[in-house]
Design an enzyme around this catalytic site. Structure first.
Site, short mmCIF file in Angstrom:
data_model
loop_
_atom_site.label_atom_id
_atom_site.label_comp_id
_atom_site.label_asym_id
_atom_site.label_seq_id
_atom_site.Cartn_x
_atom_site.Cartn_y
_atom_site.Cartn_z
N TYR A 46 0.80 -1.23 0.00
CA TYR A 46 0.00 0.00 0.00
C TYR A 46 0.83 1.27 0.00
CZ TYR A 46 0.72 -0.88 5.04
OH TYR A 46 1.27 -1.17 6.26
N LYS A 47 2.16 1.15 0.06
CA LYS A 47 2.99 2.37 0.09
C LYS A 47 3.34 2.75 -1.35
CE LYS A 47 4.97 1.07 4.56
NZ LYS A 47 4.38 2.06 5.44
N ARG B 251 7.67 13.80 8.31
CA ARG B 251 8.11 12.95 7.19
C ARG B 251 7.50 13.44 5.89
NH1 ARG B 251 7.23 6.56 7.81
NH2 ARG B 251 5.08 7.26 7.63
C1 LIG Z 1 9.14 -1.03 7.98
C2 LIG Z 1 7.70 -1.40 8.08
N1 LIG Z 1 7.35 -2.69 8.19
C3 LIG Z 1 6.05 -3.05 8.27
C4 LIG Z 1 5.05 -2.10 8.24
C5 LIG Z 1 3.59 -2.42 8.35
O1 LIG Z 1 3.27 -3.72 8.39
P1 LIG Z 1 1.74 -4.14 8.22
O2 LIG Z 1 1.35 -3.84 6.81
O3 LIG Z 1 1.73 -5.56 8.57
O4 LIG Z 1 0.91 -3.31 9.13
C6 LIG Z 1 5.37 -0.76 8.12
C7 LIG Z 1 4.29 0.25 8.08
O5 LIG Z 1 4.45 1.40 7.96
C8 LIG Z 1 6.73 -0.41 8.04
O6 LIG Z 1 7.07 0.89 7.95
#
Ligand SMILES: Cc1ncc(COP(=O)(O)O)c(C=O)c1O
Length: 447
Positions: free
Chosen positions: A240-241, A406
């Site tokens: 989703y990013k 950010r």
């Molecule tokens: C480095 C990192 N890992 C994992 C996640 C999120 O994981 P999830 O999609 O399981 O909530 C994020 C969310 O911002 C993140 O920055």
């Protein structure tokens, strides 16, 4: 023309407009629906909606589900979508077709691969001998790694007799010693945007017989990644990013082929079975990466992620990740130079490393206080970034303990004039002390 080769005196709006006019990636912006009046600097948290997504999701809902009903598992290719979408992700991370599946969340995928990695490091845990201390019993990570990564590692370490050792980012390399079983790192740091040298740290891990697990949440679609060249062992990442897959998009998981056939993942579900529709009572893991699936996939979200990936892969004919990276660095260089020039004396300090090789695609500024309110005032003006609170476990008065503003730079839909405008708003927020207004000081649940 590049902003970094430009002297500060030419940091003008006209110059930014000229950079946009000469930008070979400019046409990609038309693939997205950036709302009028918004400058979106948060693609590192939730990517913008691609134009194609709404129609494609409507088609999945109205035709494939509405009319095709259960037949669509076959006729619309629903069943193979984790692999099909995974193959698109593979193109962005230096993986080969058939090595990636889109599935579950980053947290869940991290749990699976960390378990697999610990099993390789200490096979005894498989026989329920967790009480015996493994010879290599340390999982090494960064103190300020994203919390979910630390929580997952903590729970697995507690279950299987490992110890989680946390060090500062600049101490990771020297902490890779013979007693380390697994080095678990996030490639690009979620707060600072600092980027680790994946190939060097992986090589160091291998030199002491440890495995390297990488979280690519802030890397995939943001910086060039080559998992094979780096010889990484396991990787997970977010949909989703920078992949623009929409809220709650499936994440992904990659395992180096040298490990793929050797281990069962801990969440043995029927989608990861060798023959799911044989409905046998005993679990037989599927070949390769397919065993990292667990249960039924969110097909509507998967279709949205597929569109998001198409929006990133649309850059391939224009130079792909190398071209996106060059523009992302130019945008962040410009942003940093403008903030430092125009907001001097306002307490904003760059919290992201300056050298290109040491950072990802977002730039963070720290401030001793009012970070949240400044971001709220910016958002009210249509400049959307985000805020991360100071790290409470950081050393007193260190940069990590301060508020972080950010700003993510997604070169697919951002231009140089957007950067100029965003900084112009920041200048006004700071100069007019807009952030002191009460409405900007009330915290919402999601920051
Ligand atoms: C480095 C990192 N890992 C994992 C996640 C999120 O994981 P999830 O999609 O399981 O909530 C994020 C969310 O911002 C993140 O920055």
């Amino acid at each position: 023309m590049s902003p970094t080769s430009t002297s500060l005196s030419t940091l003008t709006q006209a110059h930014c407009q000229a950079l946009d006019a000469a930008d070979p990636l400019r046409s990609l912006r038309d693939l997205f629906t950036v709302p009028e009046g918004v400058i979106y600097l948060d693609g590192n948290s939730l990517g913008v909606l691609p134009r194609a997504t709404a129609q494609r999701v409507a088609q999945v809902v109205n035709e494939e589900w509405g009319v095709g009903l259960i037949r669509s598992w076959n006729s619309a290719g629903w069943f193979e979508s984790p692999q099909r979408v995974g193959d698109k992700i593979a193109q962005l991370i230096g993986a080969k077709p058939g090595e990636v599946v889109a599935t579950d969340s980053t947290s869940i995928n991290l749990f699976k691969v960390m378990h697999a990695a610990l099993l390789i490091a200490a096979p005894a845990i498989k026989q329920g001998l967790a009480g015996q201390k493994p010879a290599k019993n340390i999982v090494l990570s960064e103190r300020s790694n994203f919390p979910t990564d630390l929580y997952i590692a903590q729970s697995l370490c507690a279950q299987h007799g490992f110890v989680l050792k946390l060090v500062e980012a600049d101490q990771v390399a020297s902490a890779i010693t013979e007693d380390i079983a697994v080095v678990m790192l996030t490639h690009v740091h979620y707060r600072s945007g600092a980027m680790h040298d994946m190939a060097a740290l992986t090589a160091q891990a291998h030199a002491v017989g440890a495995l390297a697990v990488w979280d690519l949440a802030h890397s995939t679609g943001a910086v060039p990644v080559d998992l094979h060249a780096a010889q990484a062992d396991f990787a997970v990442g977010c949909g989703y990013k920078y992949l623009n897959g929409g809220p709650g998009a499936p994440a992904f998981v990659w395992v180096h082929p040298r490990h793929a056939e050797r281990f069962e993942q801990p969440l043995a579900g029927w989608w990861g079975h060798a023959a799911p529709f044989a409905f046998t009572p005993d679990y037989q893991p599927a070949a390769g990466i397919n065993r990292y699936l667990c249960g039924t996939q969110p097909i509507i979200n998967m279709a949205a992620l597929d569109c998001g990936l198409d929006s990133v892969l649309a850059a391939q004919p224009l130079g792909g990740m190398a071209a996106l990276r060059a523009k992302s660095l130019a945008l962040t260089d410009l942003f940093i130079a403008l903030v430092e020039q125009r907001c001097a004396g306002q307490g904003l300090e760059l919290a992201t490393p300056r050298p290109h090789a040491l950072r990802g695609s977002h730039a963070s500024f720290s401030r001793a206080s009012s970070g949240y309110a400044i971001m709220q005032a910016l958002i009210a003006r249509g400049v959307i970034g985000d805020f991360r609170a100071g790290d409470p476990s950081a050393a007193p008065h260190s940069a990590d303990g301060k508020d972080i503003l950010r700003f993510g730079f997604t070169p697919l839909y951002l231009g140089y004039a957007d950067v100029w405008q965003a900084v112009e708003h920041l200048v006004q927020v700071m100069a007019g002390e807009e952030y002191l207004r009460p409405e900007f000081n009330r915290k919402a649940a999601v920051t």
